[in-house]
Design an enzyme around this catalytic site. Structure first.
Site, PDB file in Angstrom:
ATOM      1  N   ARG A  96      40.775  37.974  46.034  1.00  0.00           N
ATOM      2  CA  ARG A  96      40.245  38.502  44.764  1.00  0.00           C
ATOM      3  C   ARG A  96      38.729  38.318  44.696  1.00  0.00           C
ATOM      4  NH1 ARG A  96      42.000  37.080  38.502  1.00  0.00           N
ATOM      5  NH2 ARG A  96      40.139  37.967  37.546  1.00  0.00           N
ATOM      6  N   ASN A 150      49.639  42.730  39.999  1.00  0.00           N
ATOM      7  CA  ASN A 150      48.658  43.798  39.818  1.00  0.00           C
ATOM      8  C   ASN A 150      48.271  44.431  41.152  1.00  0.00           C
ATOM      9  OD1 ASN A 150      48.085  44.236  37.082  1.00  0.00           O
ATOM     10  ND2 ASN A 150      46.928  42.329  36.944  1.00  0.00           N
ATOM     11  N   CYS A 172      53.102  44.368  32.047  1.00  0.00           N
ATOM     12  CA  CYS A 172      51.694  43.986  31.892  1.00  0.00           C
ATOM     13  C   CYS A 172      51.545  43.165  30.618  1.00  0.00           C
ATOM     14  CB  CYS A 172      50.819  45.239  31.820  1.00  0.00           C
ATOM     15  SG  CYS A 172      49.056  44.881  31.636  1.00  0.00           S
ATOM     16  N   HIS A 203      46.487  49.396  32.143  1.00  0.00           N
ATOM     17  CA  HIS A 203      45.086  49.054  31.895  1.00  0.00           C
ATOM     18  C   HIS A 203      44.298  50.264  31.411  1.00  0.00           C
ATOM     19  CE1 HIS A 203      45.150  45.141  34.484  1.00  0.00           C
ATOM     20  NE2 HIS A 203      46.011  45.129  33.482  1.00  0.00           N
ATOM     21  N   TYR A 258      40.570  47.009  28.602  1.00  0.00           N
ATOM     22  CA  TYR A 258      40.144  47.502  29.911  1.00  0.00           C
ATOM     23  C   TYR A 258      39.371  48.810  29.817  1.00  0.00           C
ATOM     24  CZ  TYR A 258      42.516  43.984  32.717  1.00  0.00           C
ATOM     25  OH  TYR A 258      42.878  42.797  33.314  1.00  0.00           O
TER      26      TYR A 258
END
Length: 453
Positions: A96, A150, A172, A203, A258
């Site tokens: 990440r 995700n 989510c 998102h 988002y």
């Protein structure tokens, strides 16, 4: 009613697992779990051991007859499972960190589900999800997979576009946070019925109406957010910037946090670049939070989920997953907000798309809410653009071709130059090469180019 449920959690060493176990304990009367298996990979074994011990203490404190298992052998765990939850991160938080820092080093937003970072997380994740599905089809073909790995929307799109597996729902925490915010600001009492018309992609969701006991309360909610009296940001991992009053009133919709990445791209990039140059991307913060959490989890007298877990950006994912599992098992036909294929229910988007929207969930999975037949026309341009990006990413994850990665990257509205897309794709593919076995030939070709330059 079926008894002796068996649930398998893939990514059992995740810091979120105590929340999942807390959810199962709270719902034991409606989810009579006999076996709960925590599965992880060799590199996650240390965390898995810590999580296993904590969850064992939680179960013992609660006095429920759940037998907890841990294993690094996924196939051993999956035999005759009823539900499989997926919550893993290929490459863990170091991957990440690359997803966020490499784009930022090129002057682009670094985020783990959008843009270049989201693309490469999808490239790493989709093949693993497909491997899990193959194992499920052999070892527990009637099981439901509840995914909160995700990028959930991209993963759900890939599953329904490229496999025949049907028992798959993407979960989510963003809609859950939005619902909690609405409950708080409208002061909805527990005994009152709250229903939310939510639609879009993962998102990328909007709320178009809110009903309390059948009466719309949307106008007062929208006025509060538009005027700045209410902050609708319910996500810990996104900076809390208010949308402009003009945007909210002209949309006449409530966007999720988002959407700041699209409606405030300049501001969000400036904030992220500042954080990056001060000491790192969001992943750096998350790694510190994770270390603190696991230090807590190790304490032998801890036998409940610690409140500090909510500092992680994905709080409430697990609770949402528990609710979905209970709705399927008990055929509840209750309202949820998940990722699934609408199969033509929405009349102004392609019938084969996976979407995130209000639905009812029961024994046969998710059904779109009958009140939502149409996506608001004002949002369709952005929704089509992001869905094109998701579809192209799922194609690239399977093909392993560099040009397919380039196409997906160029389709993202967060990438502003085709030349930059080439540099980003190259740098990120080389950085993640050990986690992208499908791209072995593409990586070799890039290295060959380097030797001739």
């Amino acid at each position: 009613m079926q008894k002796n449920l068996k649930i398998v959690t893939i990514g059992g060493g995740s810091s979120y697992t105590p929340e999942l176990v807390e959810g199962f304990i709270k719902r034991y009367a409606e989810l009579p779990i006999k076996e709960l298996w925590l599965v992880d990979v060799e590199s996650g074994k240390q965390k898995q051991d810590i999580i296993f011990d904590l969850c064992q203490r939680m179960i013992e404190r609660a006095g429920v007859p759940i037998t907890l298992y841990k294993t690094l052998d996924r196939r051993e765990a999956l035999i005759d499972a009823d539900f499989v939850t997926t919550q893993f991160r290929v490459g863990q938080l170091k991957a990440r960190e690359l997803d966020e820092s490499i784009p930022l080093s090129h002057g682009y937003l670094g985020q783990e589900t959008n843009g270049a970072g989201g693309l490469f997380k999808g490239l790493r994740t989709i093949p693993v999800i497909f491997d899990i599905i193959k194992d499920v089809e052999k070892l527990c073909p009637k099981a439901w997979i509840i995914n909160f790995t995700n990028p959930a929307g991209m993963v759900t799109e890939a599953v329904f576009r490229h496999t025949r597996f049907k028992n798959f729902i993407g979960v989510c925490n963003v809609p859950v946070g939005m619902k909690m915010f609405i409950r708080d600001v409208l002061k909805v009492r527990p005994q009152e019925a709250l229903s939310i018309d939510l639609f879009g992609l993962n998102h990328l969701v909007f709320i178009k109406d809110v009903y309390v006991n059948g009466q719309s309360r949307f106008t007062e909610l929208l006025d509060g957010v538009a005027s700045g009296r209410l902050s609708a940001n319910s996500v810990k991992n996104i900076f809390d910037l208010p949308f402009s009053e003009g945007l909210i009133r002209s949309l006449n919709l409530l966007p999720c946090s988002y959407l700041l990445y699209y409606f405030k791209q300049k501001e969000m990039l400036a904030i992220e670049m500042g954080e990056f140059y001060k000491g790192g991307a969001r992943a750096t913060v998350v790694q510190k939070v994770e270390k603190q959490l696991f230090d807590l989890y190790k304490k032998p007298d801890l036998d409940v989920k610690p409140a500090e877990l909510e500092l992680r950006g994905g709080a409430y994912y697990s609770d949402a997953a528990c609710d979905v599992i209970s709705a399927i098992y008990n055929d509840k036909q209750t309202e949820h907000y998940v990722n699934f294929p609408h199969r033509g229910h929405i009349d102004n988007i392609p019938a084969d798309w996976a979407v995130e929207m209000t639905c009812s969930i029961g024994r046969n999975g998710a059904k779109p809410h009958p009140r939502l037949k149409h996506f608001d026309e004002k949002t369709l341009g952005l929704i089509y653009t992001i869905k094109g990006f998701e579809i192209a990413t799922s194609e690239a994850a399977l093909s392993g071709k560099f040009n397919d990665v380039l196409l997906a990257l160029n389709l993202s509205p967060l990438i502003l130059s085709d030349k930059d897309a080439e540099k980003l794709a190259r740098d990120m593919l080389l950085a993640h090469q050990h986690l992208l076995p499908n791209f072995t030939q593409a990586v070799a070709a890039l290295k060959e180019q380097d030797t001739h330059e």
